[in-house]
Design an enzyme around this catalytic site. Structure first.
Site, PDB file in Angstrom:
ATOM      1  N   PRO A   1      -5.899 -13.228  -4.039  1.00 27.02           N
ATOM      2  CA  PRO A   1      -6.518 -13.765  -5.247  1.00 27.02           C
ATOM      3  C   PRO A   1      -7.533 -12.756  -5.780  1.00 27.02           C
ATOM      4  O   PRO A   1      -8.519 -12.458  -5.132  1.00 27.02           O
ATOM      5  CB  PRO A   1      -7.209 -15.039  -4.766  1.00 27.02           C
ATOM      6  CG  PRO A   1      -6.565 -15.361  -3.464  1.00 27.02           C
ATOM      7  CD  PRO A   1      -6.216 -14.042  -2.864  1.00 27.02           C
ATOM      8  N   GLU A   2      -7.224 -12.202  -6.955  1.00 24.10           N
ATOM      9  CA  GLU A   2      -8.126 -11.268  -7.619  1.00 24.10           C
ATOM     10  C   GLU A   2      -8.625 -11.964  -8.877  1.00 24.10           C
ATOM     11  O   GLU A   2      -8.414 -13.164  -9.034  1.00 24.10           O
ATOM     12  CB  GLU A   2      -7.378  -9.965  -7.934  1.00 24.10           C
ATOM     13  CG  GLU A   2      -6.705  -9.379  -6.690  1.00 24.10           C
ATOM     14  CD  GLU A   2      -5.901  -8.118  -6.951  1.00 24.10           C
ATOM     15  OE1 GLU A   2      -6.230  -7.395  -7.913  1.00 24.10           O
ATOM     16  OE2 GLU A   2      -4.952  -7.853  -6.201  1.00 24.10           O
TER      17      GLU A   2
ATOM     18  N   ARG B   1      -5.339 -18.139   6.891  1.00 20.66           N
ATOM     19  CA  ARG B   1      -5.872 -17.073   7.745  1.00 20.66           C
ATOM     20  C   ARG B   1      -7.367 -17.171   8.028  1.00 20.66           C
ATOM     21  O   ARG B   1      -7.910 -16.323   8.729  1.00 20.66           O
ATOM     22  CB  ARG B   1      -5.514 -15.710   7.143  1.00 20.66           C
ATOM     23  CG  ARG B   1      -4.039 -15.412   7.338  1.00 20.66           C
ATOM     24  CD  ARG B   1      -3.662 -14.071   6.830  1.00 20.66           C
ATOM     25  NE  ARG B   1      -4.355 -13.011   7.550  1.00 20.66           N
ATOM     26  CZ  ARG B   1      -4.248 -11.729   7.223  1.00 20.66           C
ATOM     27  NH1 ARG B   1      -3.502 -11.375   6.221  1.00 20.66           N
ATOM     28  NH2 ARG B   1      -4.865 -10.831   7.917  1.00 20.66           N
TER      29      ARG B   1
END
Length: 275
Positions: free
Chosen positions: A2-3, A113
């Site tokens: 996610p940028e 994660r």
DNA sequence: CGGACAACCTGGCGGC
DNA sequence: TGCCGCCAGGTTGTCC
């Protein structure tokens, strides 16, 4: 993953379901997901706080409560979405933090994660630290970029990933911006011509804007708050296209490692500036 | 200051 | 089919 475009899409998707709501409780099953404060204090402080607005700064999501602010960083696999209390979402097997809302809905933070972090602070600056300018802000002009990059000498790839230089770019959009501006990822900032800087500035704004229009790139984990994929992954020019022909010159895209990051570029039409 | 690199994690995938 | 081992990457922190 996610940028800026992905985080912006999440923020836009959360505004309506969070508008006018109040958080009544918080639960967490993985203490590591909470940056600050720790679980019991977090839960005690957040309960009863109303949502005032939902904003983005770089890759951070800012849910402004009253009086504190909830700050979430999705890192690689984080997801944030609002669903009815009883809903069973496919991402729920990784939900680690749940915020109960006052309308029988929940704000859920899922993170396979466990790299993502949720913080509750009085002053967002405590978490945001020294972030660079917002690339899509009106205040971020070509002159501002020119002035900023003139003070740097390092390789373009690590520089553009540096959040204190510019907030919001990640591995995908940096590679795309360098391809669009025909600049080599190993070129050094102090070797760029005036025209190089102009093209890079325009490319950064262009790839990020297009990413937002396409609601983000679902290369693997990223999903919009409604659970569906964005579409920016279909129009990427270099990221994930190693061995495939360059969309501009047909030369095969190459993948190298720069600063421990997979880096995709066209060795034929992305030139290293002289000097 | 900057470059190198480990650490944080685990799903997914290639290889056998 | 199953198991092993490695890769992915945003950020922080450490070391040189």
């Amino acid at each position: 993953m996610p940028e800026l475009p992905e985080v912006e899409t999440v923020v836009r998707g959360l505004r309506a379901p969070l508008a006018g709501r109040t958080i009544t409780a918080m639960t967490c099953d993985w203490p590591g997901s909470l940056a600050t404060p720790d679980g019991p204090l977090f839960a005690a402080l957040v309960a009863g706080q109303p949502v005032r607005s939902v904003d983005r700064r770089g890759k951070y999501i800012l849910i402004r409560l009253d009086p504190d602010t909830l700050i979430i960083h999705l890192k690689m696999t984080g997801r944030l979405y609002v669903v009815p209390d009883a809903a069973q979402d496919h991402a729920d097997r990784w939900v680690h933090v749940t915020f109960q809302l006052d309308n029988a809905y929940q704000l859920r933070f899922s993170d396979a994660r466990k790299f993502g972090r949720v913080a509750l602070v009085r002053d967002p600056a405590e978490v945001l630290g020294d972030l660079g300018p917002e690339p899509l802000d009106d205040a971020f002009t070509l002159d501002a970029f020119r002035e900023r990059i003139a003070r740097r000498a390092g390789q373009l790839k690590p520089l553009l990933l540096n959040q204190t230089f510019l907030a919001g770019m990640g591995n995908i959009y940096v590679d795309e911006a360098l391809w669009t501006s025909r600049l080599h990822p190993l070129s050094r900032a102090d070797t760029l011509s005036g025209d190089d800087v102009t093209r890079l500035y325009a490319a950064i704004r262009q790839v990020l804007s297009e990413g937002i229009v396409r609601e983000g790139a679902s290369v693997n984990w990223y999903r919009k708050p409604d659970g569906t994929k964005g579409s920016a992954q279909y129009t990427l020019s270099v990221y994930g296209r190693a061995g495939q022909p360059c969309r501009r010159c047909r030369h095969p895209i190459e993948r190298i490692v720069v600063g421990q990051r997979g880096t995709h570029f066209c060795p034929a039409c992305q030139t290293r500036s002289p000097g």
